[in-house]
Design a protein around this motif. Structure first.
Motif, mmCIF file in Angstrom:
data_model
loop_
_atom_site.group_PDB
_atom_site.id
_atom_site.type_symbol
_atom_site.label_atom_id
_atom_site.label_comp_id
_atom_site.label_asym_id
_atom_site.label_seq_id
_atom_site.Cartn_x
_atom_site.Cartn_y
_atom_site.Cartn_z
ATOM 1 N N ARG A 434 0.811 -1.219 0.000
ATOM 2 C CA ARG A 434 0.000 0.000 0.000
ATOM 3 C C ARG A 434 0.845 1.271 0.000
ATOM 4 N NH1 ARG A 434 -2.216 -4.211 2.294
ATOM 5 N NH2 ARG A 434 -4.473 -4.512 2.341
ATOM 6 N N GLY A 435 2.178 1.096 -0.056
ATOM 7 C CA GLY A 435 3.040 2.262 -0.039
ATOM 8 C C GLY A 435 3.115 2.941 1.306
ATOM 9 N N TRP A 436 2.870 2.201 2.379
ATOM 10 C CA TRP A 436 2.863 2.766 3.726
ATOM 11 C C TRP A 436 4.007 2.202 4.564
ATOM 12 C CZ3 TRP A 436 -3.017 1.661 4.808
ATOM 13 C CH2 TRP A 436 -3.787 2.474 3.968
ATOM 14 N N ILE A 437 5.099 1.822 3.908
ATOM 15 C CA ILE A 437 6.153 1.142 4.644
ATOM 16 C C ILE A 437 6.783 2.055 5.682
ATOM 17 C CG2 ILE A 437 7.974 1.764 2.998
ATOM 18 C CD1 ILE A 437 7.539 -1.486 5.030
ATOM 19 N N HIS A 438 6.746 3.364 5.477
ATOM 20 C CA HIS A 438 7.307 4.274 6.473
ATOM 21 C C HIS A 438 6.484 5.544 6.474
ATOM 22 C CE1 HIS A 438 10.093 6.966 8.579
ATOM 23 N NE2 HIS A 438 10.589 5.866 9.101
ATOM 24 N N LEU A 439 5.750 5.781 7.556
ATOM 25 C CA LEU A 439 4.909 6.963 7.698
ATOM 26 C C LEU A 439 5.268 7.690 8.979
ATOM 27 C CD1 LEU A 439 1.425 5.445 6.768
ATOM 28 C CD2 LEU A 439 2.944 6.719 5.278
ATOM 29 N N LYS A 440 5.059 8.994 8.967
ATOM 30 C CA LYS A 440 5.238 9.754 10.193
ATOM 31 C C LYS A 440 4.015 9.559 11.082
ATOM 32 C CE LYS A 440 8.397 13.520 9.030
ATOM 33 N NZ LYS A 440 8.563 14.986 8.991
ATOM 34 N N GLY A 441 4.237 9.197 12.301
ATOM 35 C CA GLY A 441 3.135 8.994 13.229
ATOM 36 C C GLY A 441 3.124 10.048 14.306
ATOM 37 N N SER A 442 2.318 9.830 15.295
ATOM 38 C CA SER A 442 2.213 10.748 16.419
ATOM 39 C C SER A 442 2.358 9.949 17.706
ATOM 40 C CB SER A 442 0.860 11.472 16.404
ATOM 41 O OG SER A 442 0.708 12.283 17.551
ATOM 42 N N GLN A 443 3.031 10.541 18.687
ATOM 43 C CA GLN A 443 3.229 9.837 19.952
ATOM 44 C C GLN A 443 1.985 9.878 20.831
ATOM 45 O OE1 GLN A 443 6.709 11.386 21.819
ATOM 46 N NE2 GLN A 443 8.106 10.671 20.232
ATOM 47 N N HIS A 444 1.008 10.683 20.461
ATOM 48 C CA HIS A 444 -0.218 10.774 21.260
ATOM 49 C C HIS A 444 -1.375 11.112 20.333
ATOM 50 C CE1 HIS A 444 0.048 15.123 20.808
ATOM 51 N NE2 HIS A 444 1.312 15.027 21.163
ATOM 52 N N LEU A 445 -2.579 10.966 20.839
ATOM 53 C CA LEU A 445 -3.760 11.300 20.062
ATOM 54 C C LEU A 445 -3.870 12.815 19.880
ATOM 55 C CD1 LEU A 445 -6.382 8.915 21.698
ATOM 56 C CD2 LEU A 445 -5.355 8.677 19.449
ATOM 57 N N PRO A 446 -4.434 13.269 18.755
ATOM 58 C CA PRO A 446 -4.635 14.712 18.565
ATOM 59 C C PRO A 446 -5.534 15.277 19.660
ATOM 60 C CG PRO A 446 -4.987 13.512 16.524
ATOM 61 C CD PRO A 446 -4.893 12.496 17.611
ATOM 62 N N TYR A 447 -5.332 16.562 19.955
ATOM 63 C CA TYR A 447 -6.174 17.215 20.940
ATOM 64 C C TYR A 447 -7.617 17.300 20.435
ATOM 65 C CZ TYR A 447 -1.897 18.564 23.318
ATOM 66 O OH TYR A 447 -0.693 18.541 23.967
ATOM 67 N N ALA A 448 -8.555 17.177 21.352
ATOM 68 C CA ALA A 448 -9.973 17.152 20.961
ATOM 69 C C ALA A 448 -10.408 18.459 20.321
ATOM 70 C CB ALA A 448 -10.832 16.846 22.172
ATOM 71 N N ASP A 449 -9.801 19.595 20.751
ATOM 72 C CA ASP A 449 -10.275 20.875 20.214
ATOM 73 C C ASP A 449 -9.935 21.039 18.739
ATOM 74 O OD1 ASP A 449 -7.596 21.156 20.401
ATOM 75 O OD2 ASP A 449 -7.615 22.852 21.809
ATOM 76 N N HIS A 450 -9.080 20.166 18.193
ATOM 77 C CA HIS A 450 -8.787 20.237 16.760
ATOM 78 C C HIS A 450 -10.003 19.867 15.932
ATOM 79 C CE1 HIS A 450 -4.165 19.713 17.367
ATOM 80 N NE2 HIS A 450 -4.657 20.798 17.928
ATOM 81 N N TYR A 451 -10.947 19.184 16.534
ATOM 82 C CA TYR A 451 -12.100 18.695 15.793
ATOM 83 C C TYR A 451 -13.369 19.461 16.176
ATOM 84 C CZ TYR A 451 -8.889 14.918 14.818
ATOM 85 O OH TYR A 451 -7.792 14.193 14.430
ATOM 86 N N GLU A 452 -13.222 20.500 16.966
ATOM 87 C CA GLU A 452 -14.415 21.255 17.349
ATOM 88 C C GLU A 452 -14.871 22.185 16.210
ATOM 89 O OE1 GLU A 452 -13.499 23.302 20.912
ATOM 90 O OE2 GLU A 452 -13.463 21.485 22.155
#
Length: 452
Positions: A434-452
């Motif tokens: 799928r071409g996802w052999i190396h992706l940048k991830g996040s060490q934690h979940l995004p903050y909830a206010d990003h989706y408000e």
């Protein structure tokens, strides 16, 4: 001071460089007084930008090596946050740059994963019939011929229009309509480190064209049970708790083809067109199988019935002259307990179609796999053991000691804490597709206010 500069000046800078060499006569250099004023100013700006980036890289490396030195504050001051677009423009303007430690680490990780993927395949990869006309087709044609040779003991060839005569049937016998067949071509994982995959060709019947099972049309007659995943986990749990236990795996060659085909009527098969095109099969030939063929509705049931009849309650003898019994586990087809005369469990074994896995005392595992190999042609994958002095033999052939075993895509390994099961290779293989052999991830979940 003179500086070594390998990159050419950009067009339109107005600079006219004069070729010089340093004292060693090896590296071209340019002096500041040899450039036009406009070029000198452009280069001064470029060098200042590049030197700032180099200084930031050095400070960042120092900060990571000595986290208490306060260098992180210097990094924040030297490299203010800029957008990726602005950063790209700055790098393009500078002409050269040094990547950050984080970028270099990510690139090294990606290269390591690519190298790991190049040395193995977790599961077989299907390919179409175009491999028979592409460069390297000789290997695939040889694999197809090998499959036909193996099938010569599974069916008889009959001529179109002469089926009754060739099968010695009377005039009242019903002649079934031939079922189509196809080739399943796969790049199969290989144990050879120099060649991680090998071509494999298997001829299968298109069972979806076969009539429903039984006279009442009920498909349940041909159904068979597969091994539940928790059985494999239970085996790993016992292996972890019993430090003297080992685990080994094997593969029964062409399992279905070892069992007699059920039913009272002959089945006819039409060979794949590609085999006729390659000249491996005559155009007027049909196949009449008398053993189970991959793809037929009844084959899994026929193999399961034949396999269980040859293993259930069989007595096996270990090298220490201990007699064990293969007791089938209730409500679990293809699972056996290896118990001694006192009903103490000395091992567990499972067969999933043609894949075999056994864990237990060395004697129990060795004797069970010997039963399997004496009954069917079997290729042994190897074994795992915590004890370096343990040696397993099937007949006179010693089994290979492994660091990891693969069973149904699951990887088994032993360590001081117990047994580990993972699917790292399979996951890496699927990510690569799928071409996802190396992706940048996040060490934690995004903050909830990003989706408000």
């Amino acid at each position: 001071p003179r500086e070594v500069r390998d990159e050419p000046l950009r067009e339109g800078s107005g600079a006219v460089p004069k070729a010089r060499r340093d004292d060693a006569g090896a590296v071209p250099v340019r002096r500041e007084d040899e450039l036009e004023p406009a070029a000198s100013a452009a280069r001064t700006h470029n060098e200042a930008t590049a030197e700032a980036g180099l200084m930031a890289s050095v400070v960042r490396t120092h900060a990571e090596a000595y986290p208490r030195s306060g260098a992180k504050a210097a990094v924040a001051h030297t490299q203010p946050e800029v957008s990726s677009q602005e950063e790209s423009k700055k790098k393009e303007k500078a002409g050269y740059w040094i990547d950050s430690h984080e970028v270099e680490a990510q690139r090294d990780e990606a290269e390591q994963l690519e190298q790991e993927l190049a040395t193995f395949r977790a599961s077989a990869e299907s390919v179409n019939n175009s491999v028979f006309s592409q460069p390297g087709c000789e290997k695939w044609i040889a694999a197809a011929q090998k499959e036909l040779n193996n099938m010569s003991e599974v069916w008889v060839e009959v001529r179109k229009g002469f089926v009754r005569e060739d099968l010695h049937l009377d005039a009242s016998a019903k002649i079934a309509k031939p079922l189509p067949t196809k080739l399943v071509n796969t790049l199969k994982p290989s144990s050879d480190p120099n060649s991680p995959v090998e071509p494999k060709v298997r001829l299968v019947a298109c069972g979806n064209y076969e009539s429903p099972a039984g006279g009442d049309g009920s498909p349940e007659e041909f159904s068979t049970q597969n091994v539940d995943p928790y059985v494999i986990k239970a085996m790993a749990s016992e292996l972890a708790q019993n430090k003297d236990w080992v685990i080994a795996a094997g593969d029964v060659s062409a399992a279905f083809l070892n069992s007699p085909l059920g039913g009272s009527e002959w089945i006819l098969l039409e060979p794949p067109a590609i085999l006729k095109k390659l000249g491996l099969v005559k155009p007027d030939v049909l196949y009449a199988p008398y053993k189970a063929i991959y793809g037929l509705r009844r084959s899994p049931k026929d193999w399961s019935r034949d396999r269980n009849s040859k293993i259930d309650y069989q007595k096996i003898t270990t090298a220490a002259e201990e007699i064990l019994t293969c007791v089938p586990v209730e409500h679990q087809d293809g699972v056996w307990k290896l118990v001694d005369k006192d009903e103490v469990v000395r091992g567990l074994a499972v067969m999933y179609v043609d894949d075999c896995l056994a864990t237990g005392t060395p004697g129990a595992v060795e004797s069970f796999l010997k039963l399997v190999s004496d009954t069917w042609k079997t290729k042994m994958q190897g074994f795992l053991s915590r004890d370096e002095n343990v040696v397993l033999k099937i007949g006179d052939e010693p089994m290979e000691r492994k660091q990891m075993l693969i069973f149904l895509g699951m990887e088994f390994a032993l360590d001081d804490e117990g047994a580990r099961i993972s699917q790292r290779r399979w996951i890496l293989q699927e990510l690569e597709k799928r071409g996802w052999i190396h992706l940048k991830g996040s060490q934690h979940l995004p903050y909830a206010d990003h989706y408000e």
